[in-house]
Write a protein that holds these residues in place. Structure first.
Motif, short mmCIF file in Angstrom:
data_model
loop_
_atom_site.label_atom_id
_atom_site.label_comp_id
_atom_site.label_asym_id
_atom_site.label_seq_id
_atom_site.Cartn_x
_atom_site.Cartn_y
_atom_site.Cartn_z
N LEU A 87 32.49 42.03 25.08
CA LEU A 87 33.21 40.80 25.41
C LEU A 87 34.24 41.07 26.51
CD1 LEU A 87 33.60 39.39 21.82
CD2 LEU A 87 32.43 38.22 23.70
N LEU A 88 34.87 42.23 26.47
CA LEU A 88 35.79 42.59 27.56
C LEU A 88 35.02 42.75 28.87
CD1 LEU A 88 38.62 43.28 28.51
CD2 LEU A 88 38.24 45.65 27.76
N GLN A 89 33.81 43.29 28.80
CA GLN A 89 32.96 43.40 29.98
C GLN A 89 32.63 42.01 30.53
OE1 GLN A 89 32.03 45.56 32.01
NE2 GLN A 89 30.05 45.01 32.89
N THR A 90 32.30 41.07 29.64
CA THR A 90 32.00 39.71 30.07
C THR A 90 33.20 39.10 30.77
OG1 THR A 90 30.41 39.36 28.29
CG2 THR A 90 31.37 37.40 29.28
N HIS A 91 34.36 39.29 30.19
CA HIS A 91 35.60 38.81 30.84
C HIS A 91 35.71 39.35 32.26
CE1 HIS A 91 39.89 38.72 31.88
NE2 HIS A 91 39.78 40.03 32.05
N GLY A 92 35.50 40.67 32.41
CA GLY A 92 35.63 41.28 33.73
C GLY A 92 34.62 40.75 34.72
N LEU A 93 33.38 40.55 34.27
CA LEU A 93 32.34 40.05 35.18
C LEU A 93 32.66 38.62 35.65
CD1 LEU A 93 29.07 41.29 33.42
CD2 LEU A 93 30.32 42.35 35.31
N ILE A 94 33.11 37.77 34.74
CA ILE A 94 33.43 36.39 35.12
C ILE A 94 34.53 36.37 36.16
CG2 ILE A 94 34.41 34.21 34.29
CD1 ILE A 94 32.97 34.73 31.62
N HIS A 95 35.58 37.15 35.94
CA HIS A 95 36.69 37.16 36.89
C HIS A 95 36.32 37.86 38.19
CE1 HIS A 95 40.35 36.01 34.21
NE2 HIS A 95 39.34 35.18 34.07
N ASP A 96 35.51 38.93 38.11
CA ASP A 96 35.01 39.59 39.32
C ASP A 96 34.29 38.59 40.22
OD1 ASP A 96 35.88 42.16 39.11
OD2 ASP A 96 34.00 43.00 38.39
N ASP A 97 33.45 37.77 39.63
CA ASP A 97 32.65 36.84 40.41
C ASP A 97 33.49 35.73 41.02
OD1 ASP A 97 30.37 38.30 39.92
OD2 ASP A 97 29.76 37.12 38.18
N ILE A 98 34.60 35.40 40.38
CA ILE A 98 35.54 34.45 40.98
C ILE A 98 36.23 35.10 42.18
CG2 ILE A 98 37.68 33.14 40.63
CD1 ILE A 98 36.84 32.95 37.64
N ILE A 99 36.72 36.31 41.96
CA ILE A 99 37.43 37.03 43.04
C ILE A 99 36.52 37.24 44.24
CG2 ILE A 99 38.47 39.26 43.65
CD1 ILE A 99 39.40 39.41 40.67
N ASP A 100 35.26 37.60 43.98
CA ASP A 100 34.31 37.92 45.04
C ASP A 100 33.52 36.71 45.54
OD1 ASP A 100 35.12 40.53 44.71
OD2 ASP A 100 33.41 41.09 43.46
N ASP A 101 33.71 35.56 44.89
CA ASP A 101 32.95 34.36 45.23
C ASP A 101 31.45 34.64 45.16
OD1 ASP A 101 32.63 31.69 45.92
OD2 ASP A 101 32.61 32.09 48.07
N SER A 102 31.03 35.31 44.07
CA SER A 102 29.63 35.73 43.92
C SER A 102 28.80 34.64 43.24
CB SER A 102 29.54 37.00 43.09
OG SER A 102 30.20 38.07 43.73
N PRO A 103 27.68 34.26 43.82
CA PRO A 103 26.85 33.20 43.22
C PRO A 103 25.97 33.67 42.08
CG PRO A 103 25.93 33.87 45.33
CD PRO A 103 27.22 34.62 45.17
N THR A 104 25.64 34.97 42.04
CA THR A 104 24.70 35.45 41.02
C THR A 104 25.29 36.62 40.25
OG1 THR A 104 23.63 36.94 42.62
CG2 THR A 104 22.68 34.74 42.35
N ARG A 105 24.77 36.79 39.05
CA ARG A 105 25.15 37.92 38.21
C ARG A 105 24.06 38.13 37.17
NH1 ARG A 105 28.44 42.25 38.22
NH2 ARG A 105 30.13 40.99 39.10
N ARG A 106 23.63 39.35 37.00
CA ARG A 106 22.64 39.73 36.00
C ARG A 106 21.38 38.86 36.08
NH1 ARG A 106 26.42 40.75 30.57
NH2 ARG A 106 26.97 42.90 31.05
N GLY A 107 20.95 38.59 37.30
CA GLY A 107 19.71 37.86 37.48
C GLY A 107 19.80 36.37 37.28
N GLY A 108 21.00 35.83 37.16
CA GLY A 108 21.19 34.39 36.99
C GLY A 108 22.46 33.96 37.69
N PRO A 109 22.83 32.69 37.56
CA PRO A 109 24.05 32.21 38.23
C PRO A 109 25.30 32.82 37.60
CG PRO A 109 23.17 30.51 36.80
CD PRO A 109 22.16 31.61 36.83
N SER A 110 26.28 33.13 38.42
CA SER A 110 27.58 33.54 37.88
C SER A 110 28.20 32.35 37.16
CB SER A 110 28.50 34.02 39.00
OG SER A 110 28.84 32.93 39.86
N THR A 111 29.12 32.62 36.27
CA THR A 111 29.81 31.55 35.54
C THR A 111 30.52 30.62 36.51
OG1 THR A 111 30.10 33.04 33.66
CG2 THR A 111 31.48 31.06 33.72
N TYR A 112 31.14 31.18 37.52
CA TYR A 112 31.86 30.38 38.51
C TYR A 112 30.91 29.42 39.22
CZ TYR A 112 34.70 29.41 42.70
OH TYR A 112 35.39 28.81 43.72
N TYR A 113 29.76 29.91 39.65
CA TYR A 113 28.83 29.04 40.38
C TYR A 113 28.12 28.07 39.44
CZ TYR A 113 29.36 30.62 45.15
OH TYR A 113 29.86 30.83 46.41
#
Length: 357
Positions: A87-113
């Protein structure tokens, strides 16, 4: 031993995947949110979706293998610790993708997108909801420990480990952004960012939690664990940076060249700027931070990196740090169970070979 590692990793991945799915099913049924809210269940669903798209669950493996340093007995607290770690990893990935403006993560859309697509006319709300989804994952990572049936002292110690790990990660994220304002970061800067941003929570805290669940006091071995975690963190960050430019986009679940487009002055870019000619450096500098950078531009930078020996340098550096981590783990043998020590010896080198070929 490599075959045994693959077998154990597959076992951890399979068992944890089922447990994680069951955890979210129970959470959906007990979510404490206003009855009228539609956004709250949707937020939890996005956290669940990203969480269950995980890969080999290496953190879960490290957790269990750290416990196996002490005992092979089943330990109930390990399940709660594993949920908290992921769950801490999930937190980090969600915030990473916001910081990096990343559209994808783990083969699907990032939470932000996913939120941007859900609210195309309300981009600030989409940003806010993505931040809150990450915050929810962090709160859940602590809640699962507070709700644990582990003895109170163990439960409290686990919470402290995760809070300290998260604090270090936040400092690492801040330093990661700061690094990109440095024209050519020194190796020590790159290493410190790797340690704080990922090694502290992904390796160090995970091993500490495993030892704690097994009845060991991890504070007694702080220096040894930190040295190992730092070396593993450096090797893994080098691998991540390497894959971003030289990896397989389909296997990674996101396009290559993302770090170039985001202007990240990481291990690859730093080595590239050091090795390149003046005209090549100018090409790299023009591409850094250009969000609209084409595949052709990324390919041109990749060609420069190969031509200037950067690709081979990274491969050599990864293998060197992996071997150093392995040598550090070997010093644990007089103290802990031989089989588990061997796992920590072999794992960094095997992981590097798996990525680098």
């Amino acid at each position: 031993m490599t075959g045994q590692i693959r077998s154990r990793l597959a076992g951890y991945e399979h068992r944890f995947g089922a447990m994680f799915a069951e955890y979210f099913r129970g959470l959906h049924a007990t979510l404490d949110a206003p009855a009228f809210s539609r956004f709250a269940p949707e937020c939890l669903e996005l956290v669940r979706d990203l969480s269950l798209r995980g890969g080999k669950r290496m953190r879960v493996a490290l957790l269990h293998e750290a416990a196996r340093l002490v005992t092979t007995e089943p330990l109930e607290a390990l399940d709660d610790a594993a949920l908290s770690v992921e769950l801490l990893q999930t937190h980090g990935l969600i915030h990473d993708d916001i910081i990096d403006d990343s559209p994808t993560r783990r083969g699907g859309p990032s939470t932000y997108y996913a939120y941007r697509e859900r609210f195309p006319d309300h981009q600030q709300a989409a940003l806010g909801l993505a931040v809150l989804a990450g915050d929810l994952a962090f709160a859940l990572c602590l809640r699962v420990l507070l709700d644990s049936t582990a003895p109170p002292a163990v439960r409290q110690a686990m919470v402290e480990i995760q809070v300290r790990a998260a604090s270090a990660t936040f400092m690492g994220q801040i330093s990661d952004i700061e690094r990109d304002f440095t024209p050519l970061p020194a190796d020590d800067v790159l290493h410190d960012v790797a340690e704080y941003k990922s090694a502290r929570y992904s390796a160090l805290a995970t091993m500490q939690l495993g030892l704690l669940a097994a009845g060991e006091d991890p504070a007694r071995f702080e220096k040894e664990l930190r040295r190992y975690a730092r070396l593993v963190g450096i090797a893994e960050q080098m691998c991540d940076d390497y894959e971003d430019l030289f990896g397989d986009a389909k296997a990674m679940g996101k396009p290559t060249g993302g770090d170039i487009r985001e202007g990240r002055r990481n291990y690859v870019v730093s080595a590239l700027l050091t090795a390149a000619s003046a005209s090549e450096r100018a090409t790299v500098e023009r591409a850094l931070g250009d969000a609209a950078g084409s595949e052709e531009t990324v390919a041109a930078i990749r060609d420069i990196a190969v031509r200037r020996g950067v690709q081979q340098k990274l491969r050599t550096d990864v293998q060197r740090y992996a071997r150093l981590a392995s040598a550090e783990a070997a010093t644990w043998r007089p103290r802990w169970r031989d089989e588990a020590v061997t796992f920590f010896e072999v794992m960094p080198v095997w992981s590097a070979q798996r990525i680098m070929g």
